[in-house]
Design a protein around this motif. Structure first.
Motif, PDB file in Angstrom:
ATOM      1  N   ARG A   1      -2.920   6.141  -0.641  1.00 44.94           N
ATOM      2  CA  ARG A   1      -4.286   5.622  -0.783  1.00 44.94           C
ATOM      3  C   ARG A   1      -4.422   4.546  -1.843  1.00 44.94           C
ATOM      4  O   ARG A   1      -5.510   4.046  -2.104  1.00 44.94           O
ATOM      5  CB  ARG A   1      -5.277   6.752  -1.054  1.00 44.94           C
ATOM      6  CG  ARG A   1      -5.047   7.491  -2.330  1.00 44.94           C
ATOM      7  CD  ARG A   1      -6.052   8.643  -2.476  1.00 44.94           C
ATOM      8  NE  ARG A   1      -6.031   9.130  -3.827  1.00 44.94           N
ATOM      9  CZ  ARG A   1      -6.975   8.886  -4.732  1.00 44.94           C
ATOM     10  NH1 ARG A   1      -8.020   8.164  -4.412  1.00 44.94           N
ATOM     11  NH2 ARG A   1      -6.876   9.355  -5.945  1.00 44.94           N
ATOM     12  N   TRP A   2      -3.325   4.163  -2.493  1.00 49.68           N
ATOM     13  CA  TRP A   2      -3.354   3.159  -3.554  1.00 49.68           C
ATOM     14  C   TRP A   2      -2.653   1.885  -3.129  1.00 49.68           C
ATOM     15  O   TRP A   2      -1.713   1.911  -2.354  1.00 49.68           O
ATOM     16  CB  TRP A   2      -2.662   3.695  -4.812  1.00 49.68           C
ATOM     17  CG  TRP A   2      -3.430   4.766  -5.485  1.00 49.68           C
ATOM     18  CD1 TRP A   2      -3.205   6.104  -5.366  1.00 49.68           C
ATOM     19  CD2 TRP A   2      -4.549   4.617  -6.334  1.00 49.68           C
ATOM     20  NE1 TRP A   2      -4.123   6.790  -6.103  1.00 49.68           N
ATOM     21  CE2 TRP A   2      -4.963   5.899  -6.715  1.00 49.68           C
ATOM     22  CE3 TRP A   2      -5.248   3.519  -6.819  1.00 49.68           C
ATOM     23  CZ2 TRP A   2      -6.041   6.122  -7.545  1.00 49.68           C
ATOM     24  CZ3 TRP A   2      -6.326   3.734  -7.647  1.00 49.68           C
ATOM     25  CH2 TRP A   2      -6.713   5.023  -8.014  1.00 49.68           C
ATOM     26  N   TRP A   3      -3.090   0.777  -3.694  1.00 49.81           N
ATOM     27  CA  TRP A   3      -2.377  -0.488  -3.616  1.00 49.81           C
ATOM     28  C   TRP A   3      -1.649  -0.660  -4.930  1.00 49.81           C
ATOM     29  O   TRP A   3      -2.231  -0.447  -6.000  1.00 49.81           O
ATOM     30  CB  TRP A   3      -3.356  -1.642  -3.411  1.00 49.81           C
ATOM     31  CG  TRP A   3      -3.845  -1.741  -2.011  1.00 49.81           C
ATOM     32  CD1 TRP A   3      -4.914  -1.092  -1.464  1.00 49.81           C
ATOM     33  CD2 TRP A   3      -3.283  -2.523  -0.963  1.00 49.81           C
ATOM     34  NE1 TRP A   3      -5.056  -1.424  -0.146  1.00 49.81           N
ATOM     35  CE2 TRP A   3      -4.061  -2.314   0.189  1.00 49.81           C
ATOM     36  CE3 TRP A   3      -2.198  -3.390  -0.889  1.00 49.81           C
ATOM     37  CZ2 TRP A   3      -3.790  -2.936   1.399  1.00 49.81           C
ATOM     38  CZ3 TRP A   3      -1.930  -4.020   0.317  1.00 49.81           C
ATOM     39  CH2 TRP A   3      -2.718  -3.783   1.442  1.00 49.81           C
ATOM     40  N   ILE A   4      -0.374  -1.012  -4.893  1.00 50.48           N
ATOM     41  CA  ILE A   4       0.406  -1.257  -6.105  1.00 50.48           C
ATOM     42  C   ILE A   4       0.994  -2.662  -6.036  1.00 50.48           C
ATOM     43  O   ILE A   4       1.173  -3.218  -4.949  1.00 50.48           O
ATOM     44  CB  ILE A   4       1.532  -0.217  -6.287  1.00 50.48           C
ATOM     45  CG1 ILE A   4       2.549  -0.292  -5.142  1.00 50.48           C
ATOM     46  CG2 ILE A   4       0.955   1.189  -6.418  1.00 50.48           C
ATOM     47  CD1 ILE A   4       3.825   0.489  -5.395  1.00 50.48           C
TER      48      ILE A   4
ATOM     49  N   LEU B   1      -6.673  -4.463  -6.754  1.00 53.85           N
ATOM     50  CA  LEU B   1      -5.311  -4.691  -7.248  1.00 53.85           C
ATOM     51  C   LEU B   1      -5.123  -6.144  -7.654  1.00 53.85           C
ATOM     52  O   LEU B   1      -4.602  -6.423  -8.740  1.00 53.85           O
ATOM     53  CB  LEU B   1      -4.274  -4.306  -6.195  1.00 53.85           C
ATOM     54  CG  LEU B   1      -2.846  -4.782  -6.486  1.00 53.85           C
ATOM     55  CD1 LEU B   1      -2.311  -4.165  -7.779  1.00 53.85           C
ATOM     56  CD2 LEU B   1      -1.941  -4.516  -5.315  1.00 53.85           C
TER      57      LEU B   1
ATOM     58  N   GLN C   1      -2.250  -1.306 -10.293  1.00 56.93           N
ATOM     59  CA  GLN C   1      -2.622  -0.623  -9.061  1.00 56.93           C
ATOM     60  C   GLN C   1      -4.120  -0.763  -8.875  1.00 56.93           C
ATOM     61  O   GLN C   1      -4.839  -1.152  -9.784  1.00 56.93           O
ATOM     62  CB  GLN C   1      -2.230   0.848  -9.109  1.00 56.93           C
ATOM     63  CG  GLN C   1      -3.009   1.659 -10.124  1.00 56.93           C
ATOM     64  CD  GLN C   1      -2.535   3.099 -10.171  1.00 56.93           C
ATOM     65  OE1 GLN C   1      -1.402   3.392  -9.832  1.00 56.93           O
ATOM     66  NE2 GLN C   1      -3.405   3.988 -10.587  1.00 56.93           N
ATOM     67  N   GLY C   2      -4.583  -0.437  -7.672  1.00 49.44           N
ATOM     68  CA  GLY C   2      -6.010  -0.463  -7.380  1.00 49.44           C
ATOM     69  C   GLY C   2      -6.313   0.351  -6.146  1.00 49.44           C
ATOM     70  O   GLY C   2      -5.433   0.585  -5.306  1.00 49.44           O
ATOM     71  N   ALA C   3      -7.547   0.781  -6.038  1.00 52.61           N
ATOM     72  CA  ALA C   3      -7.964   1.561  -4.876  1.00 52.61           C
ATOM     73  C   ALA C   3      -8.069   0.686  -3.629  1.00 52.61           C
ATOM     74  O   ALA C   3      -7.920   1.164  -2.509  1.00 52.61           O
ATOM     75  CB  ALA C   3      -9.293   2.255  -5.153  1.00 52.61           C
TER      76      ALA C   3
ATOM     77  N   ARG D   1       0.849  -1.181   0.000  1.00 51.55           N
ATOM     78  CA  ARG D   1       0.000   0.000   0.000  1.00 51.55           C
ATOM     79  C   ARG D   1       0.888   1.236   0.000  1.00 51.55           C
ATOM     80  O   ARG D   1       1.817   1.343   0.784  1.00 51.55           O
ATOM     81  CB  ARG D   1      -0.900   0.003   1.224  1.00 51.55           C
ATOM     82  CG  ARG D   1      -1.903   1.118   1.150  1.00 51.55           C
ATOM     83  CD  ARG D   1      -3.013   0.895   2.089  1.00 51.55           C
ATOM     84  NE  ARG D   1      -3.965   1.976   1.895  1.00 51.55           N
ATOM     85  CZ  ARG D   1      -4.973   2.201   2.655  1.00 51.55           C
ATOM     86  NH1 ARG D   1      -5.199   1.413   3.686  1.00 51.55           N
ATOM     87  NH2 ARG D   1      -5.795   3.184   2.408  1.00 51.55           N
TER      88      ARG D   1
END
Length: 62
Positions: free
Chosen positions: A25-28, A47, A40-42, A22
Motif C-alpha cells: 500500500r506504499w510508494w517508495i 512520494l 515513501q508516501g501513501a 509501489r
C-alpha cells in the motif's frame, strides 16, 4: 509478500531522477544521483513531493 509494481524512473528536479515503485500500500523511492535520499508516501504524488523535499534538504547540507 504483497504486490510489487514495476520500477519507474522519473525526473524529480532538473538533472535529478528517482527510482520509484509501489510496495503493497506504499510508494517508495530513492534518488539515483544523491545517495541516502529516499522516502515513501501513501500515494505516488505524496512520494514525489517527499522526494523533492528530501533532495532540497540534502543539497542545502552540501
Amino acid at each position: 509478500m504483497g504486490t510489487v509494481d514495476d520500477r519507474q524512473v522519473i525526473e524529480v528536479a532538473p538533472g535529478y531522477t528517482a527510482t520509484i515503485q509501489r510496495r503493497e500500500r506504499w510508494w517508495i523511492g530513492w534518488m539515483d544521483e544523491v545517495g541516502g535520499v529516499n522516502s515513501q508516501g501513501a500515494t505516488r504524488e505524496e512520494l514525489i513531493d517527499n522526494l523533492g523535499s528530501a533532495l532540497h534538504e540534502a543539497l542545502e547540507m552540501k
